[in-house]
Motif scaffolding. Structure first.
Motif, short mmCIF file in Angstrom:
data_model
loop_
_atom_site.label_atom_id
_atom_site.label_comp_id
_atom_site.label_asym_id
_atom_site.label_seq_id
_atom_site.Cartn_x
_atom_site.Cartn_y
_atom_site.Cartn_z
N GLN A 236 62.21 -57.48 -36.00
CA GLN A 236 61.89 -57.46 -34.57
C GLN A 236 60.55 -56.75 -34.37
O GLN A 236 60.25 -55.75 -35.03
CB GLN A 236 62.98 -56.72 -33.78
CG GLN A 236 64.36 -57.35 -33.88
CD GLN A 236 64.47 -58.61 -33.04
OE1 GLN A 236 64.22 -58.59 -31.85
NE2 GLN A 236 64.81 -59.71 -33.70
N VAL A 237 59.76 -57.26 -33.44
CA VAL A 237 58.45 -56.69 -33.14
C VAL A 237 58.63 -55.42 -32.30
O VAL A 237 59.17 -55.47 -31.19
CB VAL A 237 57.55 -57.69 -32.40
CG1 VAL A 237 56.20 -57.05 -32.06
CG2 VAL A 237 57.34 -58.94 -33.25
N LEU A 238 58.20 -54.29 -32.84
CA LEU A 238 58.28 -53.02 -32.11
C LEU A 238 56.98 -52.72 -31.37
O LEU A 238 57.01 -52.11 -30.30
CB LEU A 238 58.57 -51.87 -33.08
CG LEU A 238 59.89 -51.93 -33.86
CD1 LEU A 238 59.98 -50.76 -34.82
CD2 LEU A 238 61.07 -51.93 -32.90
N LEU A 239 55.85 -53.14 -31.93
CA LEU A 239 54.55 -52.78 -31.36
C LEU A 239 53.54 -53.84 -31.78
O LEU A 239 53.56 -54.32 -32.91
CB LEU A 239 54.15 -51.39 -31.85
CG LEU A 239 52.81 -50.81 -31.41
CD1 LEU A 239 52.93 -49.29 -31.28
CD2 LEU A 239 51.71 -51.12 -32.43
N ALA A 240 52.66 -54.17 -30.85
CA ALA A 240 51.55 -55.09 -31.16
C ALA A 240 50.44 -54.81 -30.16
O ALA A 240 50.69 -54.54 -28.99
CB ALA A 240 52.01 -56.54 -31.08
N ASN A 241 49.19 -54.84 -30.63
CA ASN A 241 48.07 -54.55 -29.75
C ASN A 241 47.38 -55.83 -29.31
O ASN A 241 47.71 -56.94 -29.75
CB ASN A 241 47.09 -53.59 -30.42
CG ASN A 241 46.45 -54.20 -31.65
OD1 ASN A 241 46.82 -55.28 -32.09
ND2 ASN A 241 45.48 -53.49 -32.22
N SER A 242 46.40 -55.67 -28.41
CA SER A 242 45.71 -56.83 -27.84
C SER A 242 44.90 -57.58 -28.88
O SER A 242 44.73 -58.79 -28.79
CB SER A 242 44.82 -56.37 -26.68
OG SER A 242 43.90 -55.38 -27.12
N ALA A 243 44.37 -56.85 -29.89
CA ALA A 243 43.61 -57.52 -30.94
C ALA A 243 44.50 -58.49 -31.72
O ALA A 243 44.07 -59.59 -32.09
CB ALA A 243 43.00 -56.49 -31.88
N MET A 244 45.77 -58.09 -31.94
CA MET A 244 46.70 -58.99 -32.63
C MET A 244 46.99 -60.22 -31.76
O MET A 244 47.06 -61.35 -32.27
CB MET A 244 48.00 -58.23 -32.95
CG MET A 244 49.08 -59.10 -33.59
SD MET A 244 48.61 -59.77 -35.20
CE MET A 244 48.78 -58.32 -36.23
#
Length: 556
Positions: A236-244
């Motif tokens: 499960q995705v816990l964190l992702a930034n705008s660049a990703m």
């Protein structure tokens, strides 16, 4: 059975046992007093000689005197005879015997070889003081009830406060506000209440600091140029930034979700799965499916060997680097090609001359002019390449430059090609217009724009130069009526060696670096250059330069 019920049961048993112990102690005291009373009555009986006095003594004290004189008549005489026969040492002592179903206390004495028994109904608390007896029972019952009520009330007090404090601890753990509890100074929960308040304050302070750190970390991650995605053990995705999000080509939800919803590139998904299986870091360069961007991908296993395995995906966008590498390859190829043309011409004509063509004066003159032109072109090409490749040292300081004088000098150097094409030159530049800039760089901008406007113009065409200034900027426009530039070529017109018409460019002696030089020089001077062109109609290049806000290393 709960502890509270067991406590109540034990208190009740102890209270009842205490009551009976007190009751028995009182009866024991009464028994001893009655024995002493019977002994004194026996002494009095022994002192009396007459029967009448004895009867009066017995009636007044509610006792019965039994004398064993050989005749055993009556129940008491039989009981006394049996007692004396069994226990010869009973004289001078009291004991209790049942007479007609009623307990009586008897004192046994001996007078003139006769045994005398002084009998009296055994004294008890109910008989001696019935009011006191009933009072004791009532007091005991009410006292026990009051004690049980007090215990129950105390129990409710303790349980209630403990429940509230337990609830407050749960609220603090959940991030809520604890319920207010009023505690008196002598309350046993006062210290605990203060500790809970202190814990709440410390927890709020820690939570506030954690939120600040989390926000700072979130902002830091979100502003990183790297694409970052953190996955938990359940993928499960816990964190992702705008660049990703930019690299995968769509927004990434903040709520937990499968990473398959975002990662559509098979090679990257395979790297992630391999990391989950062998818990090792993987590194590759690949191309994202949706955006076609080249990325340097690292998939890192965190908390290896535990149930809390996490996977960190880091993508570094190397698209620009690959483009730069390709541009470098293209530049080297173009330079080689551009250098080869004049060198080949010089070498070929020189070889022809050495082979004997030099003996013909007309051929010699023609070939020498060609060699001179090609060598001049080669010199200009090398100069332009050095101009583009030489780093800006920043050693030259800005100086005031008269724009009209600079334009006039540049047009003067183009006098011959202007005359050959019979071009009309329109210059609208104020006499007193000046700009504080780097003269050499600004001169290259003006000369290359005018060269471009002259060489790519049609015969009998027009070149228009205008310059004007406002409070902040100088705007210089160079317009021609030449071949124009197609829309799909306009984005690349400032690239090095890029030509719209390669054959015509070489025929005109161009190097393909003029507009690239203009672009670089304008950027170094803190300005920008724009193009407005229509195929077959002409082109207009507009340069905007700051009058005062130059890069700091050019200021004196």
């Amino acid at each position: 059975m709960s502890k509270h019920v067991r406590r109540i049961a034990w208190v009740s048993i102890l209270a009842i046992a205490g009551f009976f112990a007190l009751w028995m102690a009182i009866n024991r005291v009464l028994y001893a007093q009655q024995g002493a009373h019977l002994a004194s009555l026996y002494q009095t009986f022994s002192d009396y000689q007459g029967t009448v006095a004895t009867k009066r003594l017995a009636a007044d004290n509610h006792v019965t005197f039994t004398v064993l004189d050989g005749k055993t008549t009556g129940t008491r005489a039989k009981l006394l005879t049996k007692l004396v026969d069994q226990q010869r040492t009973i004289m001078g002592h009291t004991t209790t015997m049942s007479v007609a179903g009623q307990p009586e206390q008897v004192y046994v004495g001996r007078r003139n070889n006769q045994f005398v028994g002084v009998w009296q109904r055994r004294a008890t608390l109910f008989e001696a003081a019935p009011t006191v007896a009933w009072g004791m029972i009532v007091v005991t019952i009410f006292g026990l009830a009051a004690l049980l009520m007090l215990m129950q009330r105390r129990h409710r007090y303790w349980v209630g406060h403990l429940d509230k404090m337990t609830g407050n601890l749960a609220r603090i753990e959940a991030g809520g506000v604890p319920e207010s509890i009023i505690l008196t100074p002598d309350s046993p929960f006062l210290a605990m209440g203060k500790q809970i308040e202190s814990l709440h304050a410390a927890t709020e302070d820690l939570r506030s600091k954690a939120e600040i750190r989390q926000a700072t970390f979130g902002r830091l991650i979100d502003h990183l140029p790297l694409g970052v995605m953190l996955l938990d053990a359940n993928r499960q995705v816990l964190l992702a930034n705008s660049a990703m999000a930019a690299l995968v080509g769509h927004p990434i939800l903040e709520a937990k979700h499968d990473y398959f919803d975002d990662i559509k590139t098979y090679r990257l998904a395979r790297m992630i799965e391999h990391t989950y299986r062998n818990q090792k870091t993987h590194h590759k360069e690949l191309t994202m499916l949706n955006t076609q961007k080249s990325v340097d991908a690292s998939v890192i296993a965190l908390n290896r060997g535990t149930s809390d395995l996490q996977v960190l995906v880091i993508l570094y966008d190397v698209t620009y680097l690959r483009q730069v590498e390709q541009m470098q390859l293209d530049f080297v190829g173009n330079v080689s090609h551009e250098l080869k043309t004049p060198v080949t011409a010089i070498s070929g004509f020189a070889e022809t001359l050495l082979a004997g063509a030099k003996d013909d004066p007309q051929t010699l003159d023609q070939f020498l002019h060609i060699i001179y032109d090609e060598s001049s072109r080669l010199t200009q090409l090398i100069t332009d390449i050095l101009t583009l490749s030489r780093p800006d040292s920043g050693q030259v300081q800005a100086k005031p430059v008269n724009v009209q004088a600079l334009v006039t000098d540049a047009l003067q150097s183009l006098k011959q090609p202007i005359a050959e094409k019979q071009l009309t030159i329109n210059a609208d530049v104020p006499d007193d217009l000046a700009i504080t800039t780097v003269p050499a760089k600004f001169s290259q901008v003006v000369r290359n724009l005018l060269n471009n406007a002259v060489f790519y113009n049609r015969k009998d065409g027009v070149v228009t130069v205008t310059a004007k200034a406002d409070e902040k900027n100088l705007k210089l426009s160079v317009q021609d009526t030449g071949i124009g530039i197609a829309e799909n070529d306009q984005e690349r017109i400032f690239e090095r060696f890029y030509r719209v018409d390669k054959a015509r460019s070489r025929h005109n002696g161009g190097t393909g670096l003029g507009l690239a030089i203009v672009h670089d020089m304008v950027l170094q001077l803190g300005g920008d250059v724009t193009l407005n062109s229509q195929l077959g109609v002409g082109s207009t290049f507009t340069v905007t330069l700051p009058l005062t806000d130059l890069p700091s290393f050019y200021k004196g």
